[in-house]
Design a protein around this motif. Sequence first.
Motif, PDB file in Angstrom:
ATOM      1  N   ALA A 651       1.048  -1.292   0.030  1.00 24.36           N
ATOM      2  CA  ALA A 651       0.109  -0.011   0.063  1.00 24.36           C
ATOM      3  C   ALA A 651       0.727   1.247  -0.138  1.00 24.36           C
ATOM      4  O   ALA A 651       2.138   1.020   0.655  1.00 24.36           O
ATOM      5  CB  ALA A 651      -1.030  -0.092   1.253  1.00 24.36           C
ATOM      6  N   HIS A 652       0.473   2.382  -0.606  1.00 23.24           N
ATOM      7  CA  HIS A 652       1.210   3.518  -0.865  1.00 23.24           C
ATOM      8  C   HIS A 652       0.084   4.567  -0.415  1.00 23.24           C
ATOM      9  O   HIS A 652      -0.697   5.023  -1.376  1.00 23.24           O
ATOM     10  CB  HIS A 652       1.773   3.747  -2.138  1.00 23.24           C
ATOM     11  N   GLY A 653       0.147   5.101   0.743  1.00 21.27           N
ATOM     12  CA  GLY A 653      -1.158   6.087   1.128  1.00 21.27           C
ATOM     13  C   GLY A 653      -2.333   5.326   0.954  1.00 21.27           C
ATOM     14  O   GLY A 653      -2.190   4.238   1.513  1.00 21.27           O
ATOM     15  N   ASP A 654      -3.468   5.579   0.158  1.00 23.64           N
ATOM     16  CA  ASP A 654      -4.433   4.884   0.270  1.00 23.64           C
ATOM     17  C   ASP A 654      -4.720   4.060  -0.891  1.00 23.64           C
ATOM     18  O   ASP A 654      -5.660   3.245  -1.149  1.00 23.64           O
ATOM     19  CB  ASP A 654      -5.788   5.735   0.418  1.00 23.64           C
ATOM     20  N   GLN A 655      -3.373   4.076  -1.618  1.00 23.93           N
ATOM     21  CA  GLN A 655      -3.603   3.120  -2.779  1.00 23.93           C
ATOM     22  C   GLN A 655      -3.148   1.856  -2.765  1.00 23.93           C
ATOM     23  O   GLN A 655      -1.874   1.752  -1.915  1.00 23.93           O
ATOM     24  CB  GLN A 655      -2.641   3.749  -3.825  1.00 23.93           C
ATOM     25  N   VAL A 656      -3.465   0.850  -3.252  1.00 21.79           N
ATOM     26  CA  VAL A 656      -3.082  -0.689  -3.218  1.00 21.79           C
ATOM     27  C   VAL A 656      -2.381  -1.061  -4.471  1.00 21.79           C
ATOM     28  O   VAL A 656      -3.174  -0.766  -5.429  1.00 21.79           O
ATOM     29  CB  VAL A 656      -4.232  -1.370  -2.869  1.00 21.79           C
ATOM     30  N   TYR A 657      -1.378  -1.515  -4.344  1.00 27.21           N
ATOM     31  CA  TYR A 657      -0.816  -1.925  -5.593  1.00 27.21           C
ATOM     32  C   TYR A 657      -0.233  -3.542  -5.416  1.00 27.21           C
ATOM     33  O   TYR A 657      -0.010  -4.072  -4.148  1.00 27.21           O
ATOM     34  CB  TYR A 657       0.559  -1.189  -5.822  1.00 27.21           C
ATOM     35  N   LEU A 658      -0.135  -4.412  -6.777  1.00 30.59           N
ATOM     36  CA  LEU A 658       0.332  -5.412  -6.708  1.00 30.59           C
ATOM     37  C   LEU A 658       1.898  -5.299  -6.691  1.00 30.59           C
ATOM     38  O   LEU A 658       2.538  -4.641  -7.265  1.00 30.59           O
ATOM     39  CB  LEU A 658       0.185  -6.010  -8.007  1.00 30.59           C
ATOM     40  N   GLN A 659       2.549  -6.192  -5.472  1.00 27.43           N
ATOM     41  CA  GLN A 659       3.922  -6.242  -5.496  1.00 27.43           C
ATOM     42  C   GLN A 659       4.680  -7.318  -6.227  1.00 27.43           C
ATOM     43  O   GLN A 659       5.617  -7.518  -6.821  1.00 27.43           O
ATOM     44  CB  GLN A 659       4.212  -6.359  -3.587  1.00 27.43           C
ATOM     45  N   GLU A 660       3.772  -8.366  -5.925  1.00 22.39           N
ATOM     46  CA  GLU A 660       4.357  -9.754  -6.439  1.00 22.39           C
ATOM     47  C   GLU A 660       3.413 -10.479  -7.425  1.00 22.39           C
ATOM     48  O   GLU A 660       2.274 -11.047  -7.034  1.00 22.39           O
ATOM     49  CB  GLU A 660       4.786 -10.806  -5.199  1.00 22.39           C
ATOM     50  N   PRO A 661       3.710 -10.592  -8.586  1.00 25.02           N
ATOM     51  CA  PRO A 661       2.710 -11.444  -9.559  1.00 25.02           C
ATOM     52  C   PRO A 661       2.950 -12.927  -9.251  1.00 25.02           C
ATOM     53  O   PRO A 661       3.681 -13.440  -9.940  1.00 25.02           O
ATOM     54  CB  PRO A 661       3.203 -11.092 -11.069  1.00 25.02           C
ATOM     55  N   LEU A 662       2.418 -13.212  -8.354  1.00 27.59           N
ATOM     56  CA  LEU A 662       2.559 -14.555  -7.891  1.00 27.59           C
ATOM     57  C   LEU A 662       2.243 -15.698  -8.746  1.00 27.59           C
ATOM     58  O   LEU A 662       3.078 -16.644  -9.181  1.00 27.59           O
ATOM     59  CB  LEU A 662       1.612 -14.840  -6.617  1.00 27.59           C
ATOM     60  N   ALA A 663       1.381 -15.410  -9.538  1.00 25.93           N
ATOM     61  CA  ALA A 663       0.658 -16.578 -10.447  1.00 25.93           C
ATOM     62  C   ALA A 663       1.694 -16.582 -11.440  1.00 25.93           C
ATOM     63  O   ALA A 663       2.108 -17.780 -11.995  1.00 25.93           O
ATOM     64  CB  ALA A 663      -0.715 -15.899 -11.223  1.00 25.93           C
ATOM     65  N   HIS A 664       2.357 -15.658 -12.095  1.00 27.87           N
ATOM     66  CA  HIS A 664       3.252 -15.529 -12.974  1.00 27.87           C
ATOM     67  C   HIS A 664       4.855 -16.397 -12.401  1.00 27.87           C
ATOM     68  O   HIS A 664       5.420 -17.194 -13.188  1.00 27.87           O
ATOM     69  CB  HIS A 664       3.703 -14.093 -13.464  1.00 27.87           C
ATOM     70  N   LEU A 665       4.884 -16.064 -11.028  1.00 30.70           N
ATOM     71  CA  LEU A 665       6.064 -16.669 -10.588  1.00 30.70           C
ATOM     72  C   LEU A 665       5.833 -18.440 -10.631  1.00 30.70           C
ATOM     73  O   LEU A 665       6.675 -19.119 -10.941  1.00 30.70           O
ATOM     74  CB  LEU A 665       6.083 -16.285  -9.003  1.00 30.70           C
TER      75      LEU A 665
END
Length: 1326
Positions: A651-665
């Motif tokens: 999370a960055h402020g009130d924004q949520v981001y994907l950090q690890e593309p798990l499915a691609h891993l």
Amino acid sequence: MKTEMDQIVKLSDEDSTAELQKYLSSITDDRLITVITNGALKAKKVGTLIKGILKGSPCNTTEGSNRRLLVYQHCIPLCESGDLKTEVAADIIGLLMLETHALSGPSLAQLASLFVEAIKVGKMGSGKSLELFPTVLTALSACESLSYGKGELSGEEYKKQLINSLCSSRWDPQCVIHLTTMFRDVPLSSEELRFVVEKVLRMFTKLDLQEIPPLVYQLLLLSAKGCKKQVLDGIISYFKEQDISQEEEQKHSDLDLEVQSIPQDQLRHVEGTAILHIVFAIRLDHELGREFLKSFKTSYGDLCPFSVALLLSVARIQRYEEQVFDLLKGAIIKSFKDEQLQQGSKFLQDLLPGHCSVAQMILDTVRNSVFGWDHVTQGLVQLGFFLMDTFGPKPGPFGKTTEGSTTIARTPAQQTCKLGGQVLLQGFKMHEPIRGEILEQVLNRLVTKIASPVSHYLDLFSDIVVSAPMILLESSSKVTETFDHLSNLPLATVQGLLKAVQPLLKVSMSLKDALILVLRKAMFSSQLDGRKSAVTGFLLLLKNFKVLGSVASSQCSQAISSSQIQVDVHSRYNSAANEAFCLEILSSLRRCLGQQADVRLMLYEGFYDVLRRNSQLASSIMQTLFSQLRRYYEPEQDLLPPVKLEPCITAHGDQVYLQEPLAHLVTCTVHCLLWLQNMHRSAKSNADDSDDDDEEEEEGYQSELQTILESMTRRMIKSELEDFELDKSAEFSMGSSVGVKNNIYAVLVMGVYEVLMEYNFIKANYSKSRFEELMELFNRYHKLSEILKEKSGKGKVSTHKTPRSLLSLGFVSTLLTVLFRDSTQSREEALSVLRSNGEFVRYTVSVAVQKIQQLEETGHTDGPDGQNTDRTFRFLCDMTSVLMWRYTNIPSAVEDAGKKEKRSSLSHLCLEGLLRIFTTCQQRYPDRMTQLLSTMEVSEDDAEPDDDTEMNFFYIRQFQRALFTQLSGGEDEFNSKEAQLLVSILSVLSRQLKPSSKQFVQMITWTVKICKETSFEDSAFSKGLLSLLFNLHILYKSPVGLLLELSQDIHSQLGDIDQDVEVEKQSHFAIVNMKTATTAALLVLSQVDRVLDEVDWLIARKKSQTATDKSGSGEPTQTAGQQDPIEKAVTLQLGTLLTALNELIQTALLPGTCTITLLRELTRTYSILTTLVKYYIQVCASQHGALPARFEKLVKLSGSHLTPQCYSFITYAQSGEFSGGGADDKKKKKRKDEVNTAASAKLLRETKAIPNLIFSIEQYEKYLITLSKKSKVNLMQYMKLSTSRDFRINAATLDAALQEQDDSQETPESQAVEETQEPKQKKRKQ
């Protein structure tokens, strides 16, 4: 003899003229001649001797005059004979020139005749005495009168006669240059100059090649007097003819080994010298330059390789540079457009011969420039870049570049850009001096053009590298310089650039080191794109530097293959160094695993390819992936779910981001693992067991990974959606951070499900129980995807876009095959588990469609092998054959019987897949279409097709049958979407047919038949079918007849604008009915536009031809009896079009687009009629021929059938506006407000269309009046006076109003005014 000579000289010196005369009279003429000859030969005092003789021969006496003439007559041949020393001859001629003006008229006339005779018999070889001729002619023209034949002529006239007879006689090739030089000093009138220039140009072919440049030079000097255009045209056409005959000779030289009449290199050198002379002349005489450019401005038909080279040389003069490049740009783009127009229309192909390609001329010029044309090469480089800059791909909206460069140049602009690239590439290969500049300019553009796409420069750069890697190494510093900017460049540019320099890195250590330094810096760039570039670069390096012992897998076919294969042999470093180098890079890349999701994603997508190319790196790659996977894996076997989703987001402020593309891993891990296991299996079967620590270690983590994946599968099946905090009650709106988080989770979980499905399918080896587990996984996946769809669909607009499936293309292809085509007995039971689940089958097909769509748009797909074009194509072939089988063998009726759902059926999906495959193949692999079709299996009852066209037509027939089955059912069973797809597929496949083949004719006949017999009221389907009909028809013959029939159908369906008129019921094409007539009308109008384009193009062509004929020669081209084929064709096309428009213009079209389009097309028709009239005005002015009868008929037709109807249609269109198109009264009240606003908006739009039409009609009539005056034919008799539209009295309305007024006198005035528009409508509705 000596004494006589001395005596004359002595008397001359003493100034005793009387004695000198007396002495000369005593010597006989013969004796005098002998004296002169001897004096001249011995070169003693000959000048003084002749001076003396002339001094003692005064002009006013007959004797003196004759003696003078004698001296001249004797000295001229003497100087020509070549026996005298040069300076002696020059002295004599100089003396005689000084005295010429003193000769009498008759003597001058005799002298001139002497010269003319000498030239005719070829005695003027050395050209010495010719210097005297201009002086003689000048003196002659000053004479008052001379006797000529029996009468008298003035000196001017006499000179003209002389020149005329001289130019019409035969010249000795040796003296052409001398004569041309001589004419520079003769005062000539423009007509005489034209005679001379024509004669010299005619002599070109008689001369030896080597003598052409000096003659060109003299001609250019002569052109200072005038006739500039003629001189230039003559020189250019001479070289054009030489080039053509030289080409012909080369073609036939293989057959017979005769000696070439023109050696190619000699011709090219002569051309080069001539170009230099012309450019030099243009530098000094700007009038010449203007004439030169003017001759090419009108049409590019006069261009030839020589004139292109000349233009490029002229471009080096600064004041002409811009003009020349604009001229060439215009010529090239127009040539490509004309070619496209001609290829797209059979009518034009039949009418006109082959097309002259400017592009080909330019490439010829590049080839010719090898012969030392340094003055042309600079122009070629400029031209190449000018074309690439002007016509390169443009940035899309918001500066986005469109992804994936299409392989074929289709539009004229793309073709022009490609031509620029070819010019530069060929120039680079041939000319050493310009290599540095080309390279520098290409690299500069890669670095500076950040906002616009640079794919065309990347292609050029990679071609240069492949064609001349060693040359490039010489200027490697420029490449290194470009590397410094890598971290600031867009990612696509970096990928293209690194791919292009790949072959160089293998050979040049310094380049490789420079690149690694730059990439390391980029790893720590503050820009995300910079870090992505670093990852791209490192992955490319890993793929291409083999470590010793890596398995050379046969699947590792490489995209870039040039000289690097040979280069590897003598590379200066060994594979042990390579290994250290690769491991070092890998350790750099590990750092990226802590960076943004985008960077990690690139790594996961790249590792599989690296592993396949460099299998020695397996252990370090697998360990990297393994340790990364462990972070997100829940090792406790009893805990659900098996993956930790929390750490995957940030999370960055009130924004949520994907950090690890798990499915691609997980995908990456699974694919690498499967590939390694495959490798080991095949290695073991080849070699006996040789135990190694490495292998044990590898097998250690392989088995551990397997355990993890098994456990994940087991626990993912057990996990409910609640375990992931994703159940039906969860929020998925993208507005809140919770919704965003849930969306990310859902996509990750669905991805993991998909990967596990693929892994388990491969591991299951067709065991029933494993397949049942796979179905469990799918059910979980499906449940989640349904929730996502449902939640996102709640908003007004469905924002949900299915996330890209993570199944690999190869797997989807395998899955389709086993679901539909696998009939192996042993697998039957296991496969029935998959087949029985309708949702799963449907999901598989829709993923296939999604993958093909991605391939169509970008040229590659996600997942392993996505970038490998050959393998991708192989999967496409497999899928095509399965989808085709599934569609043709299971009728959609059977499938739809049970369920009437809204969603499209499986057959529909299969069809969509096939359509996408065919279009993708046509765009990306144009030459492999046959290969694609030949993989489809042919059903037993059909014979195997023989050749390509047969093969293609065989599939066309399959789809025709399918469409016919669709159409032969009733209207209620008709599936419109499926029928539309079938029509689209047919139109894609029919593009592969050659218009000359019998199959093409069969295809047209079939389409016409379907259009005539199908009467379904489905406008989308009819639009597709009619478009197909038009597209085929235009390649078969002109479509005007077809347009007329369709217009009649539309008229009879929609009724007449005057409702009292009964339209006779005509139905040529059943496909046109009440529902589809408007659609058909729009299509017909678009075709009318296309025909008008062709007609316009033809008239313009004729116009420019007439203009060039007029300037060239004045003789009329046709006799009165026969009409020019192009004029005839234009008149016939327009005639039929007018009749078709006459039908449409009386049709009660709905107000709106249809009406406006019709008004526009009418305006355009009148403009083109006006152009035709202007053309005939031009013809009448230059040739005074009678107007063709056909043209008069056309004018009559326009006056009787079009103009009056136009005015009534305008009235109808306007009344339609006010009355809302004559809707029912009840509806009218309900929709009054809507109609009013719509009508006023339309009025605003149409206000322009109507005045434009009226203006173009009036222009047409204005020019007709001019033509009537010029041709003395009254064409205006066919025109009726146009209605004044400002003030109209409608009789019917007036009667009704008066009637009402009688009935009730009290009616207020305002009401009567309101009624004026309405009663007309009312009367019609009675």
